[in-house]
Design a protein around this motif. Structure first.
Motif, PDB file in Angstrom:
ATOM      1  N   ARG A 162      58.479  32.164 -17.933  1.00  0.00           N
ATOM      2  CA  ARG A 162      59.264  31.602 -19.037  1.00  0.00           C
ATOM      3  C   ARG A 162      58.855  30.154 -19.313  1.00  0.00           C
ATOM      4  NH1 ARG A 162      65.906  31.299 -19.172  1.00  0.00           N
ATOM      5  NH2 ARG A 162      66.127  30.656 -21.339  1.00  0.00           N
ATOM      6  N   HIS A 177      63.442  24.202 -28.578  1.00  0.00           N
ATOM      7  CA  HIS A 177      63.602  25.518 -27.954  1.00  0.00           C
ATOM      8  C   HIS A 177      64.554  25.449 -26.770  1.00  0.00           C
ATOM      9  CE1 HIS A 177      62.583  29.004 -25.415  1.00  0.00           C
ATOM     10  NE2 HIS A 177      62.335  29.601 -26.565  1.00  0.00           N
ATOM     11  N   GLU A 178      64.448  24.408 -25.954  1.00  0.00           N
ATOM     12  CA  GLU A 178      65.347  24.281 -24.808  1.00  0.00           C
ATOM     13  C   GLU A 178      66.799  24.175 -25.255  1.00  0.00           C
ATOM     14  OE1 GLU A 178      62.529  22.116 -21.462  1.00  0.00           O
ATOM     15  OE2 GLU A 178      63.350  20.910 -23.074  1.00  0.00           O
ATOM     16  N   ALA A 180      68.010  25.254 -28.076  1.00  0.00           N
ATOM     17  CA  ALA A 180      68.403  26.500 -28.724  1.00  0.00           C
ATOM     18  C   ALA A 180      68.775  27.569 -27.711  1.00  0.00           C
ATOM     19  CB  ALA A 180      67.266  26.999 -29.610  1.00  0.00           C
ATOM     20  N   THR A 181      68.128  27.543 -26.555  1.00  0.00           N
ATOM     21  CA  THR A 181      68.391  28.566 -25.536  1.00  0.00           C
ATOM     22  C   THR A 181      69.375  28.095 -24.472  1.00  0.00           C
ATOM     23  OG1 THR A 181      66.398  27.812 -24.361  1.00  0.00           O
ATOM     24  CG2 THR A 181      66.160  29.689 -25.853  1.00  0.00           C
ATOM     25  N   GLN A 183      69.264  25.480 -22.476  1.00  0.00           N
ATOM     26  CA  GLN A 183      68.706  24.832 -21.291  1.00  0.00           C
ATOM     27  C   GLN A 183      68.830  23.313 -21.413  1.00  0.00           C
ATOM     28  OE1 GLN A 183      64.802  26.688 -19.953  1.00  0.00           O
ATOM     29  NE2 GLN A 183      64.911  27.434 -22.053  1.00  0.00           N
ATOM     30  N   GLN A 305      56.334  33.176 -31.327  1.00  0.00           N
ATOM     31  CA  GLN A 305      57.276  32.296 -30.629  1.00  0.00           C
ATOM     32  C   GLN A 305      58.330  31.772 -31.591  1.00  0.00           C
ATOM     33  OE1 GLN A 305      54.493  29.462 -29.145  1.00  0.00           O
ATOM     34  NE2 GLN A 305      53.841  30.724 -27.418  1.00  0.00           N
ATOM     35  N   GLU A 308      60.989  34.299 -32.250  1.00  0.00           N
ATOM     36  CA  GLU A 308      61.923  34.392 -31.143  1.00  0.00           C
ATOM     37  C   GLU A 308      62.932  33.246 -31.181  1.00  0.00           C
ATOM     38  OE1 GLU A 308      62.402  36.744 -29.047  1.00  0.00           O
ATOM     39  OE2 GLU A 308      63.976  35.667 -27.960  1.00  0.00           O
ATOM     40  N   ILE A 309      62.463  32.048 -31.523  1.00  0.00           N
ATOM     41  CA  ILE A 309      63.370  30.902 -31.630  1.00  0.00           C
ATOM     42  C   ILE A 309      64.423  31.151 -32.707  1.00  0.00           C
ATOM     43  CG2 ILE A 309      63.513  28.457 -32.229  1.00  0.00           C
ATOM     44  CD1 ILE A 309      60.678  28.145 -31.126  1.00  0.00           C
ATOM     45  N   THR A 312      67.050  33.616 -31.628  1.00  0.00           N
ATOM     46  CA  THR A 312      67.972  33.036 -30.655  1.00  0.00           C
ATOM     47  C   THR A 312      68.949  32.082 -31.323  1.00  0.00           C
ATOM     48  OG1 THR A 312      66.257  33.205 -28.964  1.00  0.00           O
ATOM     49  CG2 THR A 312      68.098  31.729 -28.500  1.00  0.00           C
TER      50      THR A 312
END
Length: 506
Positions: A162, A177-178, A180-181, A183, A305, A308-309, A312
């Protein structure tokens, strides 16, 4: 030169399979960790640290390897561990020990080598910038740069695949991205790790703010902030635009264009050399020109990618307006990359075919005028063979600029591939297309291309096909008619415009 844009993150030349659990790298010894811990204690001496270093032969060998490597650039070779420790001093030995601790966090295998390359890229860029602006203790800048991605390295111990996927995204999209997910941003994790090692405040700040939108004021944080953006040029999608953004960021931080160019030029070789000092083989690193020419596969990956973003984000961050705004910017940037030719920054073949399909369908449906122009740079192979590919690239860039400037507003000028360009002329009959093509031909003919051998003259040949509403031809048939007319222009002596006859009933 036909590829669209370049592979954003270089894949190191290793053959290990991705294996996030079994491909862990255990620390070679505890001496490095002990030195990091002891070096910050009051009253510790160089002799105390030397005993720890000498007491572990494996670590002592690695210290000598590091101190003699390009990463630390000692003027003369050091053969004795005691001499190395004496020259380095407490801070210098701590920096090397910390660098080895960080390198041992990096797993083995292809994904681990990717993470190591990215960490070394930032470390070397930080050191080179620090040297160029006259900062002292440049090994501390190297160490701070190496720690910029420490937050990702720690996370990779639990989920290497990942983290590697995140590292393959353009550098300036990773924080988005972090968030959004769900993290924590990796700069925060890295700053916490640095704090746990009792590292100086300046190092912690450099790690925490290296993705900040504004330039940090502290010298080390400022240097690392610029280093992040220079490293990101090698990890972007559109090299030309990413380099320009890095130059602008460096200027805001007071770093000259010459320093930026020098650092970017040295990074590939120095990353490979520094990796060998860590006893890792990452293979040769591509330079910016090679990256630009190896683009298509990476663009496909980046688009996947991005999808996928977006999926999410629709689930978890609808209420985050600022995050949505930043993601939209990333989406637009990637969409531009996917339809932009990397060398000329004109629309690429994909964008051309989409525009031609759309405008031809409209012209046939609405019985409106439309013409299509194919242009080819005359004797282009001679430029490459006689003056070199760099001059050939410059010819294509100049022709692209001239055609863009000479085209009418609303015309779509694109690079089809190689030395071939196309123009979609909506609302234009055959006579109007002839005038437009002649204007482009004359503009190119009057332009010179600078080279080491002096200014070079360039010409181009043109073929035109106009939509005939009595024949519902496809875009492929329209293109072929224009291409056949271009061939006749070549046969007629080049630097001229030919018009295709109307289509037949075949």
């Amino acid at each position: 030169m036909n590829s669209a844009d370049t592979q954003a993150t270089q894949s190191p030349a290793v053959t290990s399979d991705r294996a996030p659990k079994q491909a862990r790298r255990q620390p070679a010894s505890t001496a490095a960790i002990q030195i990091v811990q002891e070096a910050v204690k009051d009253g510790v001496s160089v002799a105390d640290l030397a005993k720890l270093a000498i007491g572990d032969p494996a670590f002592a060998i690695r210290v000598l390897s590091m101190v003699n490597s390009s990463a630390f650039q000692r003027p003369t070779a050091v053969q004795d561990v005691n001499q190395a420790v004496s020259l380095l001093g407490i801070r210098g030995l701590r920096n090397i020990a910390l660098s080895l601790v960080v390198s041992d966090l990096v797993p083995m295998g292809e994904d681990g080598a990717l993470l190591l390359c990215q960490s070394l890229r930032r470390a070397i860029a930080s050191r080179l910038i620090a040297e160029a602006i006259g900062e002292k203790e440049t090994s501390s800048y190297f160490t701070a740069g190496l720690l910029l991605e420490a937050g990702l390295l720690v996370r990779a111990r639990d989920d290497l695949a990942r983290v590697a996927d995140l590292a393959r995204m353009p550098a300036d999209f990773r924080i988005v991205h972090e968030l959004a997910t769900g993290q924590a941003p990796h700069p925060d994790d890295g700053a916490e790790l640095a704090t746990s090692y009792n590292l100086p405040k300046e190092t912690v700040e450099a790690i925490r703010y290296h993705h900040s939108d504004t330039v940090p004021q502290a010298p080390m944080a400022r240097v690392c902030w610029v280093a992040e953006r220079l490293a990101g040029v090698y990890e972007s999608g559109l090299i030309v635009s990413a380099k320009q953004a890095a130059l602008e960021a460096a200027a805001r931080a007071g770093i000259s264009e010459k320093i930026v160019e020098d650092v970017l030029a040295q990074l590939p070789d120095l990353v490979t050399e520094a990796a060998s000092a860590f006893q890792r083989d990452v293979g040769p690193q591509l330079d910016l020109a090679q990256l630009r020419d190896d683009a298509n596969q990476r663009l496909v990956e980046m688009n996947h990618q991005l999808e996928e973003i977006v999926r999410t984000l629709k689930r978890v961050v609808a209420e985050k307006e600022d995050l949505t705004r930043r993601l939209q910017g990333a989406n637009q940037a990637l969409a531009t990359q996917a339809t932009t030719d990397a060398l000329t920054e004109l629309p690429n073949r994909r964008a051309l075919e989409e525009a031609l399909s759309r405008d031809l369908a409209r012209a046939l449906r609405e019985k409106s005028q439309m013409s299509f122009v194919v242009a080819d740079v005359d004797h282009f192979k001679k430029f490459n063979d006689t003056y070199g590919h760099q001059t050939g690239d410059e010819v294509l860039k100049v022709v692209a600029r001239v055609m863009r400037a000479a085209a009418r507003k609303g015309d779509i000028t694109a690079r089809f591939g190689g030395e071939e360009f196309c123009v979609v002329l909506t609302g234009t009959d055959e006579q109007g297309a002839m005038l437009a093509a002649k204007r482009l031909r004359i503009a190119i003919e009057r332009t010179t291309v600078p080279s080491a051998q002096g200014p070079l003259r360039v010409t181009a040949s043109f073929g035109i096909a106009t939509v005939d509403h009595d024949h519902a031809e496809t875009k492929e048939q329209l293109f072929k008619r224009a291409d056949d007319a271009l061939y006749k222009a070549k046969e007629a002596g080049r630097n001229c415009v030919m018009v295709a006859p109307p289509p037949t009933n075949k």
